[in-house]
Design a protein around this motif. Structure first.
Motif, mmCIF file in Angstrom:
data_model
loop_
_atom_site.group_PDB
_atom_site.id
_atom_site.type_symbol
_atom_site.label_atom_id
_atom_site.label_comp_id
_atom_site.label_asym_id
_atom_site.label_seq_id
_atom_site.Cartn_x
_atom_site.Cartn_y
_atom_site.Cartn_z
ATOM 1 N N GLU A 156 13.317 25.096 -40.770
ATOM 2 C CA GLU A 156 13.714 25.043 -39.322
ATOM 3 C C GLU A 156 14.316 23.520 -39.264
ATOM 4 O O GLU A 156 15.514 23.401 -38.308
ATOM 5 N N ASP A 157 14.145 22.428 -39.880
ATOM 6 C CA ASP A 157 14.711 21.081 -39.595
ATOM 7 C C ASP A 157 16.087 21.216 -40.133
ATOM 8 O O ASP A 157 16.936 20.232 -39.526
ATOM 9 N N ILE A 158 16.496 22.116 -41.042
ATOM 10 C CA ILE A 158 17.703 21.959 -41.463
ATOM 11 C C ILE A 158 18.550 23.127 -41.013
ATOM 12 O O ILE A 158 19.779 23.407 -41.164
ATOM 13 N N ASP A 159 17.997 24.004 -39.965
ATOM 14 C CA ASP A 159 18.823 25.181 -39.403
ATOM 15 C C ASP A 159 19.888 24.621 -38.481
ATOM 16 O O ASP A 159 19.432 23.584 -37.484
ATOM 17 N N PRO A 160 20.922 24.932 -38.765
ATOM 18 C CA PRO A 160 22.273 24.468 -37.782
ATOM 19 C C PRO A 160 22.111 24.715 -36.422
ATOM 20 O O PRO A 160 22.707 23.992 -35.514
ATOM 21 N N LEU A 161 21.376 25.733 -36.211
ATOM 22 C CA LEU A 161 21.116 26.131 -34.507
ATOM 23 C C LEU A 161 20.087 25.368 -33.946
ATOM 24 O O LEU A 161 20.149 25.066 -32.706
#
Length: 159
Positions: free
Chosen positions: A19-24
């Motif tokens: 989640e922390d690296i999700d671009p959205l």
């Protein structure tokens, strides 16, 4: 810590990392806003189900319905409603005149936000604007509080 607790903790960490690296959702404010939208939406949906259940129970010909019977009714009713989408629940509550039209309008706006944040690939540009525009974020938070407080008032009056 048990083996299963350790596995659960590792999976939570992995999901959080993704989640922390999700671009959205790399922005903490957007993640928090999404969480608040989902929480209020879930509580609103449960409230609509309770309102509809109470409405149906009130049609019982003045028969005293015991607490245990009510709980059984709500369990069965919730199972039936599980396959009913949110919009239909809102429409049913509106048709039964169980909430005022202003609150119904706010609930529709809440559902639109939930749809947007549930389908980020389709609404990526729109979602990004919430972290870039404080006024827009404020309006969403005010809407969430207004829906929550409006439903709380309805239930406070009915008790």
């Amino acid at each position: 810590m048990s083996h299963i607790e350790k596995q659960i903790q590792e999976l939570h960490a992995k999901l959080q990392s993704w989640e922390d690296i999700d671009p959205l959702y790399t922005d903490d404010r957007t993640k928090e806003l999404r969480h608040k939208i989902f929480h209020v939406h879930a509580r609103t949906e449960k409230s609509l189900e309770i309102l509809l259940g109470n409405y149906l129970l009130s049609s019982v010909d003045n028969k005293l319905v015991l607490k245990g019977e009510k709980l059984n009714f709500y369990r069965r009713f919730t199972q039936i409603l599980a396959n009913t989408d949110f919009s239909k629940k809102v429409t049913s509550v509106q048709a039964a005149n169980l909430l005022d039209s202003k609150l119904i309008g706010k609930i529709h706006k809440l559902n639109t936000l939930r749809v947007m944040f549930s389908h980020p690939s389709a609404y990526e540009d729109d979602i990004r604007t919430y972290s870039q525009n404080l006024t827009k974020e404020l309006k969403v938070l005010e809407l969430l509080v207004s829906v929550y407080e409006g439903l709380s008032e309805v239930f406070a009056r009915s008790n």
